[in-house]
Design an enzyme around this catalytic site. Structure first.
Site, short mmCIF file in Angstrom:
data_model
loop_
_atom_site.label_atom_id
_atom_site.label_comp_id
_atom_site.label_asym_id
_atom_site.label_seq_id
_atom_site.Cartn_x
_atom_site.Cartn_y
_atom_site.Cartn_z
N ASP A 172 62.37 57.60 -38.53
CA ASP A 172 61.52 56.88 -37.57
C ASP A 172 60.71 57.86 -36.72
O ASP A 172 61.27 58.58 -35.90
CB ASP A 172 62.41 56.00 -36.67
CG ASP A 172 61.60 55.05 -35.82
OD1 ASP A 172 60.35 55.02 -35.99
OD2 ASP A 172 62.19 54.35 -34.99
N ASP A 202 53.01 55.66 -37.39
CA ASP A 202 54.36 55.13 -37.31
C ASP A 202 54.97 54.82 -38.67
O ASP A 202 54.49 53.95 -39.39
CB ASP A 202 54.34 53.86 -36.44
CG ASP A 202 55.73 53.29 -36.24
OD1 ASP A 202 56.69 54.07 -36.20
OD2 ASP A 202 55.85 52.07 -36.14
#
Ligand SMILES: *[C@@H]1O[C@H](CO)[C@@H](O)[C@H](O)[C@H]1NC(C)=O
Ligand SMILES: *[C@@H]1O[C@H](CO)[C@@H](O)[C@H](O)[C@H]1NC(C)=O
Length: 402
Positions: free
Chosen positions: A103, A276
């Site tokens: 992440d 992201d």
């Protein structure tokens, strides 16, 4: 005892500026960590809902930090993550392997969601409560110090990691490998300090020469692919083509300034975007999204929740161009559409052509998110040392795989 609601009472402290030591150690690291992709979507609605919950969370967090107010998100439903890049990471003396979601949009590393954490001779419980919310989930637990082995070359002796006592939204995985900027750990432990990320510690412990991690993915070719790579300490020249264009990092995330055009239509200028790995689609603020939809002629498809174009419209589809630091990174027509291979998984028809672009909404904050649809086409360099983000083309930038 912990509860998810107690976590939500965590106060997100106003952000601080951190020092910026630039110490380059002259070593030559060959330090890559393989990534696999796992899909778990049952509809396009899930994908969009997941991406939007995450984006909303980013905006709430940014607002909470800017105002010093506690983060409020009690009413958000938990949505299981739908597309994930997973790295197998070893923890403890016995190097127990945990399957962690990679992440870039959060920075705590934690284990214990699936496989239970078993302390070993290298493990120390700090006794400090830790917790984080993700838009698509939440965890609370204790912070431990332990050995973390990303690979046999990438071992961190004293990594601070979370060990989950409770969690929601992490079915099928064991936790998170957080490679976002360290500031995003602020507010996740009660004393308000930050927790150095794995990349920070590899750098400060001298294992890597630069505080840099580079992210490489390929467009998917099957339900489960193992063709991604995280490269610590620099860039892997076998994974990109041409030059890397760097732009300054903006925002607390891996944020950049970028402009977007579709063919000759301007979509958005000098916008703030976030890179992201936790977002599947390209999300554009409502005005930009509407301009794109109008230009492509797409219509909303209520079955999948995504926008759909006809074959004739696909044949006329123009490049979606991201101008970043003076370089144009073009998403070809094939790169803009949902992989046909997965149409059945999202409830789509076999020949249906669905766009990988979603409506971010128009609340204040950043303007777009460059999710997987972008990252699978462009090599991405997250450079903490120089507070910048870099992009380059890859062998798959123009690939017609879809
Ligand atoms: C996949 O998603 C469904 C809900 O959408 C969830 O119930 C299930 O646990 C998930 N499975 C995995 C392995 O992530
Ligand atoms: C992609 O295709 C365009 C147009 O044919 C070309 O100009 C560009 O160099 C190609 N990029 C890569 C990375 O192959």
């Amino acid at each position: 005892m912990f509860s998810v609601t107690s976590l939500l009472a965590f106060v997100i402290l106003a952000s601080r500026t951190s020092g910026n030591p630039v110490v380059v150690i002259d070593r030559s690291p060959i330090l890559s960590l393989p990534l696999s992709r796992i899909n778990n979507f049952t509809s396009g609605h899930d994908i969009l809902a997941h991406d939007l919950a995450r984006a909303r969370h980013f905006k709430d967090l940014a607002k909470a930090r800017a105002t010093g107010q506690p983060l409020k998100r009690q009413s958000e439903p938990v949505i299981n993550t739908v597309v994930q890049y997973i790295a197998s990471v070893g923890v403890g003396a016995s190097n127990s392997q945990y399957q962690l979601v990679v992440d870039t949009g959060s920075s705590n590393t934690w284990v214990g969601a699936g496989q239970v954490f078993t302390p070993s001779s290298t493990s120390t419980n700090t006794g400090e409560e830790v917790g984080n919310v993700y838009g698509s989930g939440v965890f609370v637990g204790f912070e431990w110090i332990d050995r973390v082995s990303l690979t046999s070359n990438l071992v961190i002796e004293q990594q601070s990691i979370g060990v989950a006592e409770e969690f929601l939204g992490f079915a099928g995985v064991d936790g998170i490998l957080g490679i976002g900027p360290v500031l995003l750990t602020e507010g996740t432990i009660e004393d308000g300090s930050t927790i150095p990320t794995v990349t920070d510690n590899l750098f400060s412990q001298g294992t890597i020469a630069e505080n840099v991690v580079s992210v490489y993915f390929q467009p998917p070719t099957s339900e489960e692919d193992s063709n991604g790579e995280l490269f610590f300490g620099g860039t892997d020249s076998s994974k990109f083509t041409g030059e890397i264009t760097f732009v300054p990092k903006v925002t607390n995330w891996w944020g950049i300034s970028e402009s977007v055009t579709y063919g000759s239509t301007s979509i958005v200028n000098n916008a703030q975007g976030i890179v992201d790995t936790g977002t599947t689609l390209i999300l554009l603020n409502t005005n930009s999204f509407n301009a794109y939809i109008e230009a492509t002629g797409a219509v909303f498809d209520s079955t999948t929740g995504l926008y759909r174009i006809t074959l004739a419209q696909f044949e006329n589809l123009q490049n979606l161009d991201f101008n970043i630091g003076g370089t144009t990174f073009s998403l070809t027509p094939d790169a803009q559409i949902f992989p046909l291979l997965f149409n059945a998984d999202i409830g789509g028809s076999p020949g249906g052509i669905y766009l990988m672009v979603g409506d971010l909404g128009d609340e204040e904050g950043f303007d777009l998110i460059n999710g997987f649809a972008f990252l699978e086409r462009f090599y991405t360099v997250l450079d903490t040392t120089n507070s910048r983000v870099g992009f380059a083309t890859t062998a798959f930038t123009n690939s017609t795989i879809n």
